[in-house]
Scaffold this motif. Structure first.
Motif, PDB file in Angstrom:
ATOM      1  N   VAL A  66      24.107  48.581  44.274  1.00  0.00           N
ATOM      2  CA  VAL A  66      24.567  49.773  43.561  1.00  0.00           C
ATOM      3  C   VAL A  66      26.090  49.758  43.443  1.00  0.00           C
ATOM      4  O   VAL A  66      26.802  49.580  44.436  1.00  0.00           O
ATOM      5  CB  VAL A  66      24.106  51.064  44.274  1.00  0.00           C
ATOM      6  CG1 VAL A  66      24.778  52.289  43.701  1.00  0.00           C
ATOM      7  CG2 VAL A  66      22.591  51.202  44.184  1.00  0.00           C
ATOM      8  N   THR A  67      26.553  49.941  42.207  1.00  0.00           N
ATOM      9  CA  THR A  67      27.979  50.143  41.941  1.00  0.00           C
ATOM     10  C   THR A  67      28.137  51.557  41.412  1.00  0.00           C
ATOM     11  O   THR A  67      27.453  51.955  40.470  1.00  0.00           O
ATOM     12  CB  THR A  67      28.500  49.139  40.890  1.00  0.00           C
ATOM     13  OG1 THR A  67      28.319  47.812  41.391  1.00  0.00           O
ATOM     14  CG2 THR A  67      29.977  49.372  40.596  1.00  0.00           C
ATOM     15  N   ALA A  68      29.018  52.295  42.053  1.00  0.00           N
ATOM     16  CA  ALA A  68      29.269  53.681  41.646  1.00  0.00           C
ATOM     17  C   ALA A  68      30.742  53.841  41.309  1.00  0.00           C
ATOM     18  O   ALA A  68      31.609  53.216  41.925  1.00  0.00           O
ATOM     19  CB  ALA A  68      28.888  54.635  42.774  1.00  0.00           C
ATOM     20  N   GLU A 110      35.938  52.567  42.677  1.00  0.00           N
ATOM     21  CA  GLU A 110      34.771  51.720  42.441  1.00  0.00           C
ATOM     22  C   GLU A 110      34.196  51.428  43.818  1.00  0.00           C
ATOM     23  O   GLU A 110      34.896  50.937  44.707  1.00  0.00           O
ATOM     24  CB  GLU A 110      35.141  50.424  41.725  1.00  0.00           C
ATOM     25  CG  GLU A 110      33.921  49.578  41.402  1.00  0.00           C
ATOM     26  CD  GLU A 110      34.224  48.327  40.605  1.00  0.00           C
ATOM     27  OE1 GLU A 110      33.282  47.547  40.370  1.00  0.00           O
ATOM     28  OE2 GLU A 110      35.389  48.108  40.210  1.00  0.00           O
ATOM     29  N   VAL A 111      32.922  51.749  43.966  1.00  0.00           N
ATOM     30  CA  VAL A 111      32.253  51.664  45.257  1.00  0.00           C
ATOM     31  C   VAL A 111      31.025  50.774  45.120  1.00  0.00           C
ATOM     32  O   VAL A 111      30.274  50.905  44.159  1.00  0.00           O
ATOM     33  CB  VAL A 111      31.822  53.081  45.721  1.00  0.00           C
ATOM     34  CG1 VAL A 111      31.034  53.029  47.011  1.00  0.00           C
ATOM     35  CG2 VAL A 111      33.044  53.991  45.865  1.00  0.00           C
ATOM     36  N   SER A 114      24.566  49.277  49.352  1.00  0.00           N
ATOM     37  CA  SER A 114      23.288  48.562  49.396  1.00  0.00           C
ATOM     38  C   SER A 114      22.171  49.244  48.622  1.00  0.00           C
ATOM     39  O   SER A 114      21.120  48.647  48.431  1.00  0.00           O
ATOM     40  CB  SER A 114      22.855  48.387  50.851  1.00  0.00           C
ATOM     41  OG  SER A 114      22.716  49.657  51.458  1.00  0.00           O
ATOM     42  N   GLY A 115      22.345  50.436  48.194  1.00  0.00           N
ATOM     43  CA  GLY A 115      21.310  51.158  47.459  1.00  0.00           C
ATOM     44  C   GLY A 115      21.665  52.630  47.460  1.00  0.00           C
ATOM     45  O   GLY A 115      22.731  53.020  47.940  1.00  0.00           O
ATOM     46  N   HIS A 116      20.759  53.450  46.945  1.00  0.00           N
ATOM     47  CA  HIS A 116      21.059  54.883  46.907  1.00  0.00           C
ATOM     48  C   HIS A 116      21.135  55.484  48.305  1.00  0.00           C
ATOM     49  O   HIS A 116      21.941  56.387  48.544  1.00  0.00           O
ATOM     50  CB  HIS A 116      20.061  55.604  46.002  1.00  0.00           C
ATOM     51  CG  HIS A 116      20.298  55.273  44.561  1.00  0.00           C
ATOM     52  ND1 HIS A 116      19.600  54.295  43.903  1.00  0.00           N
ATOM     53  CD2 HIS A 116      21.215  55.740  43.681  1.00  0.00           C
ATOM     54  CE1 HIS A 116      20.067  54.189  42.673  1.00  0.00           C
ATOM     55  NE2 HIS A 116      21.039  55.054  42.508  1.00  0.00           N
ATOM     56  N   ASP A 117      20.352  54.955  49.242  1.00  0.00           N
ATOM     57  CA  ASP A 117      20.489  55.395  50.639  1.00  0.00           C
ATOM     58  C   ASP A 117      21.864  55.006  51.183  1.00  0.00           C
ATOM     59  O   ASP A 117      22.486  55.766  51.921  1.00  0.00           O
ATOM     60  CB  ASP A 117      19.399  54.783  51.522  1.00  0.00           C
ATOM     61  CG  ASP A 117      18.025  55.354  51.243  1.00  0.00           C
ATOM     62  OD1 ASP A 117      17.931  56.410  50.577  1.00  0.00           O
ATOM     63  OD2 ASP A 117      17.032  54.741  51.681  1.00  0.00           O
ATOM     64  N   SER A 141      26.622  52.697  37.817  1.00  0.00           N
ATOM     65  CA  SER A 141      26.565  51.631  36.821  1.00  0.00           C
ATOM     66  C   SER A 141      25.122  51.164  36.675  1.00  0.00           C
ATOM     67  O   SER A 141      24.450  50.897  37.673  1.00  0.00           O
ATOM     68  CB  SER A 141      27.434  50.457  37.276  1.00  0.00           C
ATOM     69  OG  SER A 141      27.259  49.353  36.432  1.00  0.00           O
ATOM     70  N   ILE A 142      24.657  51.067  35.440  1.00  0.00           N
ATOM     71  CA  ILE A 142      23.333  50.512  35.168  1.00  0.00           C
ATOM     72  C   ILE A 142      23.427  48.992  35.157  1.00  0.00           C
ATOM     73  O   ILE A 142      22.615  48.300  35.758  1.00  0.00           O
ATOM     74  CB  ILE A 142      22.779  51.034  33.816  1.00  0.00           C
ATOM     75  CG1 ILE A 142      22.751  52.567  33.793  1.00  0.00           C
ATOM     76  CG2 ILE A 142      21.436  50.422  33.501  1.00  0.00           C
ATOM     77  CD1 ILE A 142      21.915  53.200  34.875  1.00  0.00           C
TER      78      ILE A 142
END
Length: 154
Positions: A66-68, A110-111, A114-117, A141-142
């Motif tokens: 996951v990139t946020a 930019e973060v 490992s996943g939404h958790d 980011s999709i």
């Protein structure tokens, strides 16, 4: 600031594309012999045009799926608030970039997690404890359409 000629620009573009080029391969690519090529690379490093060399990893292969992009607005802009925020953010490994912004938000992070958790843990354990934050907005980011492209050298 160092004035760049055509050869310097070629060197910078080549090393942005492949930082592991040997000096001989780089020299061949830019049309120099190895000794003058190495001298130019050292001069570009000394002028801080080349700041460092690194390996780009496959984030997903390393478990960072996951990139946020996190927009932060501070409660106030006192020197203490800003300095504390920037120091704390710089110490968080999951934050791979932090930009001071113009406009409605103060910072864009930019973060990678490992996943939404992992993102929830990041928010609860690392970001929320940072003092001075007034508002947080996140976009996920999709997929990356263009990622870490070489900078154009004017």
């Amino acid at each position: 600031m160092k004035r760049l000629d055509r050869i310097d620009r070629k060197i910078l573009m080549a090393l942005q594309t492949d930082g592991r080029l040997t000096n001989q391969a780089l020299a061949d690519l830019v049309g120099l012999s190895p000794s003058p090529c190495l001298k130019r690379v050292r001069a570009l490093e000394a002028a801080r045009l080349i700041r460092t060399y690194f390996a780009e990893i496959d984030r997903k292969a390393c478990g960072l799926s996951v990139t946020a992009f996190v927009r932060i607005r501070l409660k106030d802009h006192s020197p203490d608030t800003v300095a504390t925020f920037e120091r704390k953010i710089a110490a968080i490994d999951a934050v791979i970039e932090c930009h001071l912004m113009s406009g409605g938000e103060d910072y864009l992070l930019e973060v990678v997690v490992s996943g939404h958790d992992g993102y929830e843990r990041f928010m609860r354990e690392e970001l929320h404890p940072v003092p001075g934050i007034g508002a947080i907005e996140t976009n996920f980011s999709i997929s990356a359409i263009k990622h870490r492209s070489p900078c154009p050298i004017p």
